[in-house]
Design an enzyme around this catalytic site. Structure first.
Site, mmCIF file in Angstrom:
data_model
loop_
_atom_site.group_PDB
_atom_site.id
_atom_site.type_symbol
_atom_site.label_atom_id
_atom_site.label_comp_id
_atom_site.label_asym_id
_atom_site.label_seq_id
_atom_site.Cartn_x
_atom_site.Cartn_y
_atom_site.Cartn_z
ATOM 1 N N LYS A 149 51.496 -12.024 -19.764
ATOM 2 C CA LYS A 149 51.823 -11.421 -21.063
ATOM 3 C C LYS A 149 50.497 -11.052 -21.718
ATOM 4 O O LYS A 149 49.806 -11.887 -22.289
ATOM 5 C CB LYS A 149 52.610 -12.392 -21.940
ATOM 6 C CG LYS A 149 53.059 -11.783 -23.267
ATOM 7 C CD LYS A 149 53.875 -12.774 -24.081
ATOM 8 C CE LYS A 149 54.346 -12.141 -25.388
ATOM 9 N NZ LYS A 149 53.218 -11.726 -26.250
ATOM 10 N N CYS A 454 15.052 -13.750 -45.445
ATOM 11 C CA CYS A 454 15.343 -13.756 -44.012
ATOM 12 C C CYS A 454 14.818 -15.032 -43.367
ATOM 13 O O CYS A 454 13.646 -15.386 -43.569
ATOM 14 C CB CYS A 454 14.714 -12.534 -43.347
ATOM 15 S SG CYS A 454 14.857 -12.519 -41.551
ATOM 16 N N CYS A 470 18.574 -8.295 -43.756
ATOM 17 C CA CYS A 470 17.137 -8.501 -43.920
ATOM 18 C C CYS A 470 16.488 -7.153 -44.171
ATOM 19 O O CYS A 470 16.793 -6.166 -43.483
ATOM 20 C CB CYS A 470 16.555 -9.151 -42.662
ATOM 21 S SG CYS A 470 14.754 -9.045 -42.551
ATOM 22 N N CYS A 476 10.269 -7.292 -38.956
ATOM 23 C CA CYS A 476 10.952 -8.563 -38.702
ATOM 24 C C CYS A 476 10.992 -8.776 -37.197
ATOM 25 O O CYS A 476 11.528 -7.937 -36.459
ATOM 26 C CB CYS A 476 12.372 -8.523 -39.260
ATOM 27 S SG CYS A 476 13.356 -9.997 -38.871
#
Length: 583
Positions: A149, A454, A470, A476
């Site tokens: 199913k 951050c 951020c 970063c």
């Protein structure tokens, strides 16, 4: 087994089936007649390759070769304005629509009665036997077909003279949304049937998103700063109802066909009712079990995890075995369907207004558990999106130990009121991503305070509706690493040897601070790093050198432009031709 008579393209007559040449002469050097002939061969070959890859899982050619054939067909159709009504290139999408129209089904698409207890299945079997006896049938002659199913979105797909003409969602069982353009983009849905199908064929299938593709796609959504899907079923349903077919083409949908809703044309073509002969000429299958053989002949993808049994205990055993194997399946299932095989038996049993009396769903138990939140980790994606993850006391959920669960976004945290120390319910949605639907017992003060900077680079966090980002950009480290990984993905520049660990190592060594820095790397730079040798360094440099002048579609896909994945990038490249035209 694939026979030449049932193939879309015969390798003895079509050069693009086996070991196809891809050193095509320039399009502008072809006459219209030559272009049309080549396009016809390419269309047939691509249908064959789609079938071998998506239905039989036995590809004849490498992905790169397939892409070259597909791109050549796109170029021919554009340059010579060739008709594309039945072309595989239509899978890249079509014109967006304002709304989905409602269409009536060929036959009702009813629900199925269900239960989670074995005794309920035995009671279903008793009702079937009693009902057959009352109609003059031998109750001991009943047989059942057992199938998974699927936990996806049910659709009706209609073919006329073997050509795909329509698809619709289940809707209320009588009418559904017209999703013809959307379903056309699914690679495992043939645009043209194989063999000798009836004049009109309506089949029922389940559209789903494979588990591995779902995980990868959700990661991509998070990287783009978008909300991930909670489970594969939501992903399939949400995708199929998109008004823009090109968006559907970008998403990794698949399908299993499992039922015949309509079969017309036996009298017209002279075929007798039966399961068909070796050449693929067939009348309507005599049983549900025989329908699966017809699917194979017509090139309709179906599961092979089916069994025909002659008593209810064997059906219960099938369910237990499938439940034990569900972790190894690449699709979500929430139980099994047990249905009477013989159409005469089905007709005698009939249906209620809601469900047939000849079918029953034996469902799997729910996958939930309670545990304690021990911490919250905030992850940073490629676009700077911040995703909170609950750290948990390990708990068994449906046979799998879960120690982490997504909290989706800061708005979800606020709505739940969750904090470290609370007892929460864990739900394994769609067999894939554990998440927290509710706090069961509040043991903390207040709600988890989402960080304002951050956690990786310390830049300010900005909120955009329910989401948080951020603002550090490629400054970063986390965003830079994800951007490099995206550039190297298989469906972008396909740079082997640039996995997450190596990308992190290159960044920490100060060798990669932007994407262009990849192409300034030298063998000496790499060979001096821990875990590298001269051979592995030379291999990566060779991989990077091979992408210095990439195809336009790979370049666009690698940039990570929102809503531009591999399929859209290919369509853009075919339309504009070069980067200057785009700019």
């Amino acid at each position: 087994m694939t026979t030449p008579s049932s193939r879309y393209a015969d390798p003895d007559e079509n050069p693009y089936v086996e070991a196809p040449p891809t050193d095509f002469e320039p399009v502008e050097e072809l006459s219209p007649g030559e272009a049309s002939a080549q396009a016809s061969l390419l269309r047939a070959a691509i249908r064959e390759h789609d079938h071998r890859y998506y239905v039989e899982a036995d590809p004849l050619i490498a992905d790169e070769t397939y892409d070259r054939l597909f791109d050549r067909l796109l170029a021919l159709e554009k340059a010579f304005d060739l008709p594309t009504e039945d072309s595989p290139t239509r899978r890249v999408g079509g014109e967006p629509v304002d709304e989905l129209e409602t269409v009536e089904h060929v036959a009702p698409m009813r629900s199925i009665d269900s239960a989670k207890e074995a005794d309920a299945v035995r009671e279903f079997d008793e009702r079937v036997r009693d009902g057959l006896a009352a109609e003059g049938f031998d109750p001991d002659g009943v047989a059942y077909v057992c199938e998974p199913k699927f936990d996806g979105l049910s659709v009706e797909v209609v073919y006329e003279d073997g050509e795909y003409v329509r698809a619709a969602t289940r809707g209320d069982g009588t009418e559904g949304d017209d999703v013809t353009a959307q379903v056309r983009t699914i690679r495992s849905v043939p645009g043209k049937l194989r063999g000798d199908p009836p004049a009109r064929l309506a089949v029922r299938g389940e559209v789903y998103m494979p588990r591995d593709a779902f995980e990868a796609y959700n990661e991509e959504l998070i990287e783009r700063g978008e909300e991930p899907f909670a489970n594969p079923r939501n992903a399939a349903a949400g995708t199929l109802r998109q008004l823009d077919p090109s968006v559907v083409a970008e998403r990794p949908l698949d399908v299993f066909f499992f039922d015949v809703l309509g079969w017309e044309g036996d009298e017209a073509d002279g075929a007798e009712s039966g399961s068909g002969d070796a050449d693929g000429v067939s009348g309507r299958p005599e049983t549900h079990w025989d329908e699966f053989d017809a699917f194979d002949r017509f090139g309709l993808r179906r599961t092979h995890r089916i069994e025909r049994v002659e008593d209810v205990e064997a059906a219960i055993d099938y369910r237990d075995r499938l439940m034990a194997d569900r972790e190894d399946l690449n699709y979500a299932v929430d139980g099994v369907v047990i249905s009477v095989d013989d159409p005469a038996h089905r007709d005698a049993l009939g249906s209620t207004a809601r469900a047939p009396r000849w079918a029953f769903a034996y469902k799997f138990p729910p996958r939930t558990a309670t545990t304690t939140v021990t911490g919250v980790t905030v992850q940073v994606g490629r676009t700077g999106r911040l995703t909170p993850v609950a750290e948990l006391d390990p708990v068994d959920v449906g046979g799998v130990t879960v120690s982490r669960a997504t909290l989706h976004n800061p708005a979800e945290i606020e709505a739940l009121g969750v904090n470290v120390g609370d007892v929460v319910r864990i739900y394994r949605a769609g067999d894939v991503i554990p998440y927290v639907p509710e706090v069961v017992e509040k043991r903390s003060e207040g709600t988890y305070a989402f960080p304002e900077t951050c956690p990786v680079c310390g830049s300010a966090v900005e909120r955009d509706g329910p989401l948080a980002f951020c603002t550090g950009g490629l400054g970063c480290p986390a965003q830079l690493e994800r951007a490099v990984e995206h550039w190297a993905r298989r469906d972008a520049l396909d740079v082997e040897g640039l996995g997450p660990e190596r990308v992190e190592q290159l960044r920490e060594a100060g060798l990669v601070e932007s994407l262009p820095d990849l192409y300034d790397l030298t063998v000496d730079d790499l060979a001096g790093l821990e875990g590298w040798g001269e051979t592995s360094a030379e291999n990566l440099i060779a991989e990077l050198d091979a992408t210095r002048n990439p195809p336009l579609d790979d370049f666009l896909a690698g940039l990570g432009i929102p809503d531009v994945g591999a399929t859209t990038a290919r369509a853009l490249a075919a339309h504009f031709g070069d980067l200057d035209a785009i700019l």
